[in-house]
Motif scaffolding. Structure first.
Motif, mmCIF file in Angstrom:
data_model
loop_
_atom_site.group_PDB
_atom_site.id
_atom_site.type_symbol
_atom_site.label_atom_id
_atom_site.label_comp_id
_atom_site.label_asym_id
_atom_site.label_seq_id
_atom_site.Cartn_x
_atom_site.Cartn_y
_atom_site.Cartn_z
ATOM 1 N N ASP A 74 0.834 -1.203 0.000
ATOM 2 C CA ASP A 74 0.000 0.000 0.000
ATOM 3 C C ASP A 74 0.870 1.255 0.000
ATOM 4 O O ASP A 74 0.607 2.212 -0.722
ATOM 5 N N PHE A 75 1.902 1.228 0.847
ATOM 6 C CA PHE A 75 2.822 2.362 0.940
ATOM 7 C C PHE A 75 3.500 2.609 -0.406
ATOM 8 O O PHE A 75 3.588 3.744 -0.872
ATOM 9 N N LEU A 76 3.983 1.535 -1.024
ATOM 10 C CA LEU A 76 4.645 1.649 -2.329
ATOM 11 C C LEU A 76 3.696 2.231 -3.364
ATOM 12 O O LEU A 76 4.083 3.093 -4.167
ATOM 13 N N ALA A 77 2.462 1.779 -3.365
ATOM 14 C CA ALA A 77 1.478 2.274 -4.338
ATOM 15 C C ALA A 77 1.116 3.734 -4.083
ATOM 16 O O ALA A 77 1.012 4.531 -5.020
ATOM 17 N N MET A 78 0.939 4.104 -2.823
ATOM 18 C CA MET A 78 0.525 5.467 -2.486
ATOM 19 C C MET A 78 1.603 6.500 -2.784
ATOM 20 O O MET A 78 1.312 7.602 -3.220
ATOM 21 N N GLN A 84 13.521 -0.990 -3.714
ATOM 22 C CA GLN A 84 14.840 -1.120 -3.106
ATOM 23 C C GLN A 84 15.000 -0.159 -1.925
ATOM 24 O O GLN A 84 15.591 -0.505 -0.908
ATOM 25 N N LEU A 85 14.485 1.048 -2.083
ATOM 26 C CA LEU A 85 14.573 2.037 -1.005
ATOM 27 C C LEU A 85 13.743 1.579 0.189
ATOM 28 O O LEU A 85 14.178 1.676 1.340
ATOM 29 N N PHE A 86 12.567 1.054 -0.096
ATOM 30 C CA PHE A 86 11.714 0.571 0.985
ATOM 31 C C PHE A 86 12.383 -0.582 1.716
ATOM 32 O O PHE A 86 12.432 -0.610 2.945
#
Length: 176
Positions: A74-78, A84-86
């Motif tokens: 969800d975080f990646l999509a938002m 890689q950073l995440f």
């Protein structure tokens, strides 16, 4: 005598509010810190933290106060954060539910990583209370850089935050 006391209190409140509004914290420069702490709840906070992280202004970032239903995907999509950073550098904190628990969650994260400097990112009107809560939890040798995200708060938001800030300081002062 009581009239004078009440008048003095009202005057102190008014002067304090004018200073609170007139001297809202500002964005920080881009100096490096060990970590970045972003408090959820307002626009452009997470984007500011991600921008600093991408520019390598810190090793890791904690997003404190993330809703329990929000997960990595969800975080990646938002926010369009690179995977890689995440994977290397972003922690989602799900424990905090308010500013006070943001301070505790962030302090635990700072202590776990043994950081000596952090950048606190939140909205300008929220910064004083957020900083105060973090100061209550962290050892005095941890340097906090305040990085306020500019906003255009209305009078209602400013009054509410001013009162929360005063009440919280008084609670700590009186050991409540």
């Amino acid at each position: 005598m009581i009239r004078r006391l009440i008048s003095a209190l009202v005057l102190a409140w008014l002067i304090g509010f004018v200073l609170f509004v007139g001297l809202l914290p500002r964005p920080a420069d881009d100096r490096a810190t060990d970590g970045i702490i972003v408090l959820t709840g307002g626009p452009n906070r997470i984007e500011r933290g991600l921008s600093l992280l991408k520019e390598r202004r810190a090793r890791r970032m904690l997003v404190s106060g993330v809703n329990l239903v929000v997960h990595r995907r969800d975080f990646l999509a938002m926010f369009g954060a690179p995977v890689q950073l995440f994977d290397c550098c972003i922690d989602l904190g799900h424990e905090a539910v308010d500013t006070r628990s943001n301070g505790a969650e962030a302090a635990d994260w700072v202590k776990r990583h043994r950081y000596k400097s952090v950048r606190l990112v939140t909205t300008d009107w929220h910064m004083r209370r957020a900083r105060f809560e973090l100061d209550q939890e962290l050892p005095p040798d941890v340097r906090i850089v305040t990085d306020a995200v500019r906003s255009e708060p209305d009078l209602n938001i400013l009054l509410r935050e001013y009162h929360k800030y005063i009440l919280r300081r008084l609670a700590v002062l009186f050991g409540l």
